[in-house]
Design a protein around this motif. Structure first.
Motif, PDB file in Angstrom:
ATOM      1  N   LEU A  11      -0.058  -0.439  31.617  1.00 35.90           N
ATOM      2  CA  LEU A  11       0.610   0.378  30.534  1.00 35.90           C
ATOM      3  C   LEU A  11       0.882  -0.444  29.259  1.00 35.90           C
ATOM      4  CD1 LEU A  11       3.234   2.156  32.542  1.00 35.90           C
ATOM      5  CD2 LEU A  11       0.794   3.097  31.961  1.00 35.90           C
ATOM      6  N   LYS A  12       0.459  -0.106  28.152  1.00 33.06           N
ATOM      7  CA  LYS A  12       0.412  -0.563  26.621  1.00 33.06           C
ATOM      8  C   LYS A  12       1.794  -0.202  25.998  1.00 33.06           C
ATOM      9  CE  LYS A  12      -2.914  -3.267  27.769  1.00 33.06           C
ATOM     10  NZ  LYS A  12      -2.919  -4.371  28.372  1.00 33.06           N
ATOM     11  N   HIS A  13       2.271  -0.778  25.230  1.00 32.76           N
ATOM     12  CA  HIS A  13       3.442  -0.464  24.030  1.00 32.76           C
ATOM     13  C   HIS A  13       4.735   0.225  24.622  1.00 32.76           C
ATOM     14  CE1 HIS A  13       0.651  -2.689  21.720  1.00 32.76           C
ATOM     15  NE2 HIS A  13      -0.358  -1.981  21.979  1.00 32.76           N
ATOM     16  N   ARG A  14       4.311   1.439  24.278  1.00 35.25           N
ATOM     17  CA  ARG A  14       5.328   2.242  24.500  1.00 35.25           C
ATOM     18  C   ARG A  14       5.486   2.890  25.992  1.00 35.25           C
ATOM     19  NH1 ARG A  14       7.714   3.977  19.375  1.00 35.25           N
ATOM     20  NH2 ARG A  14       6.264   3.235  17.815  1.00 35.25           N
ATOM     21  N   GLY A  15       4.365   3.000  26.688  1.00 29.31           N
ATOM     22  CA  GLY A  15       4.448   3.523  27.943  1.00 29.31           C
ATOM     23  C   GLY A  15       5.213   2.550  29.111  1.00 29.31           C
ATOM     24  N   PHE A  16       5.447   1.213  28.808  1.00 33.28           N
ATOM     25  CA  PHE A  16       6.066   0.482  29.822  1.00 33.28           C
ATOM     26  C   PHE A  16       7.533   0.896  30.016  1.00 33.28           C
ATOM     27  CE2 PHE A  16       7.723  -3.889  31.284  1.00 33.28           C
ATOM     28  CZ  PHE A  16       7.505  -3.566  32.432  1.00 33.28           C
ATOM     29  N   PRO A  17       8.235   0.977  29.076  1.00 37.87           N
ATOM     30  CA  PRO A  17       9.729   1.286  29.041  1.00 37.87           C
ATOM     31  C   PRO A  17       9.971   2.840  29.574  1.00 37.87           C
ATOM     32  CG  PRO A  17       9.486   0.250  26.788  1.00 37.87           C
ATOM     33  CD  PRO A  17       7.925   0.719  27.372  1.00 37.87           C
ATOM     34  N   PHE A  31      15.524  -0.286  28.434  1.00 43.30           N
ATOM     35  CA  PHE A  31      16.174  -0.585  27.463  1.00 43.30           C
ATOM     36  C   PHE A  31      15.985  -1.685  26.384  1.00 43.30           C
ATOM     37  CE2 PHE A  31      18.877   3.049  29.097  1.00 43.30           C
ATOM     38  CZ  PHE A  31      18.818   4.060  28.233  1.00 43.30           C
ATOM     39  N   LEU A  32      15.890  -2.651  27.238  1.00 43.92           N
ATOM     40  CA  LEU A  32      15.809  -4.057  26.452  1.00 43.92           C
ATOM     41  C   LEU A  32      14.323  -4.171  26.038  1.00 43.92           C
ATOM     42  CD1 LEU A  32      17.723  -6.900  28.853  1.00 43.92           C
ATOM     43  CD2 LEU A  32      18.048  -5.823  26.668  1.00 43.92           C
ATOM     44  N   PHE A  33      13.341  -3.653  26.773  1.00 44.74           N
ATOM     45  CA  PHE A  33      11.931  -3.728  26.250  1.00 44.74           C
ATOM     46  C   PHE A  33      11.665  -2.544  24.903  1.00 44.74           C
ATOM     47  CE2 PHE A  33      10.419  -5.982  29.991  1.00 44.74           C
ATOM     48  CZ  PHE A  33       9.566  -6.658  29.555  1.00 44.74           C
ATOM     49  N   HIS A  34      12.449  -1.616  25.131  1.00 42.76           N
ATOM     50  CA  HIS A  34      12.539  -0.844  23.952  1.00 42.76           C
ATOM     51  C   HIS A  34      13.031  -1.192  22.860  1.00 42.76           C
ATOM     52  CE1 HIS A  34      11.554   3.224  22.142  1.00 42.76           C
ATOM     53  NE2 HIS A  34      12.980   3.353  22.029  1.00 42.76           N
ATOM     54  N   PHE A  35      14.409  -1.836  22.724  1.00 39.05           N
ATOM     55  CA  PHE A  35      15.025  -2.027  21.763  1.00 39.05           C
ATOM     56  C   PHE A  35      15.002  -3.466  21.171  1.00 39.05           C
ATOM     57  CE2 PHE A  35      17.341   1.803  23.259  1.00 39.05           C
ATOM     58  CZ  PHE A  35      16.976   2.748  22.113  1.00 39.05           C
ATOM     59  N   ARG A  92       9.117  -6.885  22.691  1.00 41.82           N
ATOM     60  CA  ARG A  92       8.237  -5.824  22.429  1.00 41.82           C
ATOM     61  C   ARG A  92       6.697  -6.377  22.929  1.00 41.82           C
ATOM     62  NH1 ARG A  92      10.319  -2.017  18.178  1.00 41.82           N
ATOM     63  NH2 ARG A  92      12.229  -1.608  19.015  1.00 41.82           N
ATOM     64  N   MET A  93       5.952  -5.440  23.652  1.00 40.03           N
ATOM     65  CA  MET A  93       4.584  -5.974  23.950  1.00 40.03           C
ATOM     66  C   MET A  93       3.740  -6.119  22.687  1.00 40.03           C
ATOM     67  SD  MET A  93       4.526  -3.749  27.387  1.00 40.03           S
ATOM     68  CE  MET A  93       2.707  -4.450  27.689  1.00 40.03           C
ATOM     69  N   GLU A  94       3.982  -5.415  21.796  1.00 37.25           N
ATOM     70  CA  GLU A  94       3.032  -5.520  20.398  1.00 37.25           C
ATOM     71  C   GLU A  94       2.985  -6.966  19.987  1.00 37.25           C
ATOM     72  OE1 GLU A  94       4.790  -1.431  20.567  1.00 37.25           O
ATOM     73  OE2 GLU A  94       5.507  -3.424  20.301  1.00 37.25           O
ATOM     74  N   ASP A  95       3.984  -7.659  20.019  1.00 38.41           N
ATOM     75  CA  ASP A  95       4.130  -9.055  19.553  1.00 38.41           C
ATOM     76  C   ASP A  95       3.191  -9.616  20.595  1.00 38.41           C
ATOM     77  OD1 ASP A  95       5.798  -8.284  17.608  1.00 38.41           O
ATOM     78  OD2 ASP A  95       7.721  -8.880  18.707  1.00 38.41           O
ATOM     79  N   GLN A  96       3.417  -9.751  21.772  1.00 39.16           N
ATOM     80  CA  GLN A  96       2.597 -10.497  22.728  1.00 39.16           C
ATOM     81  C   GLN A  96       1.119  -9.981  22.736  1.00 39.16           C
ATOM     82  OE1 GLN A  96       4.530  -9.709  26.633  1.00 39.16           O
ATOM     83  NE2 GLN A  96       6.633 -10.684  25.853  1.00 39.16           N
ATOM     84  N   SER A  97       0.690  -8.950  22.626  1.00 43.68           N
ATOM     85  CA  SER A  97      -0.712  -8.549  22.298  1.00 43.68           C
ATOM     86  C   SER A  97      -1.343  -9.256  21.482  1.00 43.68           C
ATOM     87  CB  SER A  97      -0.950  -7.124  22.458  1.00 43.68           C
ATOM     88  OG  SER A  97      -0.292  -6.439  21.086  1.00 43.68           O
ATOM     89  N   ASN A  98      -0.529  -9.690  20.311  1.00 44.16           N
ATOM     90  CA  ASN A  98      -1.303 -10.221  19.012  1.00 44.16           C
ATOM     91  C   ASN A  98      -1.626 -11.743  19.494  1.00 44.16           C
ATOM     92  OD1 ASN A  98      -1.449  -8.011  17.667  1.00 44.16           O
ATOM     93  ND2 ASN A  98       0.588  -8.621  16.767  1.00 44.16           N
TER      94      ASN A  98
END
Length: 160
Positions: A93-99, A143-147, A152-158
């Motif tokens: 699951l990418k980005h917003r789906g994981f939380p 909540f930690l992953f979301h806030f 955030r996964m966006e930072d790690q995907s880069n």
């Protein structure tokens, strides 16, 4: 996919596999206790009805019996399966789906804990606490992953 991910999957599968075998072995003591069949064979009861014979007991009931009377290996089995599912969810699951996945998964655990909340056995009480703790941990992680911007996964995907 990285070696860190696959090594975590491998170790998780080893833990899960061994604890399944140990739980199954511990639960096989159900065959020696026919007076317990009425209370510890929900799957056999659904399939064959009441008045079970030894040949009609379903293997899943061994895990129920092990969880009720010797919950160490079933607890480790639940934790390793949860860890594997979170790893797979994190990877798939990418980005917003994981939380959202973590929140729903945590709610499922909290719901399962509600079903066994009034268990008269020590194993049932231990599993109740385990389900509550894992459920709350997953919701808090969501909540930690979301806030949290650092998680955030966006930072790690880069970076990859």
């Amino acid at each position: 996919m990285s070696i860190k991910y696959w090594s975590q999957i491998g170790v998780g599968l080893l833990f899960f596999g061994f604890t399944v075998l140990f739980s199954w072995y511990e639960g096989s003591a159900l065959m020696d206790n026919p007076w317990e069949w009425k209370y510890s064979t929900p799957f056999s009861g659904m399939i064959h009805g009441s008045g079970l014979t030894q040949e009609q007991i379903v293997d899943l009931d061994f895990f129920v019996y092990a969880a009720k009377f010797s919950p160490l290996f079933p607890s480790i089995m639940i934790m390793s399966a949860s860890y594997l599912l979170v790893l797979l969810g994190y990877r798939l699951l990418k980005h917003r789906g994981f939380p959202l996945f973590l929140t729903l998964f945590g709610m499922v655990y909290l719901l399962m804990s509600a079903f066994i909340a009034s268990s008269p056995t020590t194993g049932g009480n231990i599993l109740f606490l385990l389900f509550v703790l894992i459920g709350l941990l997953l919701v808090i992680l969501a909540f930690l992953f979301h806030f949290s911007p650092s998680l955030r996964m966006e930072d790690q995907s880069n970076q990859a």
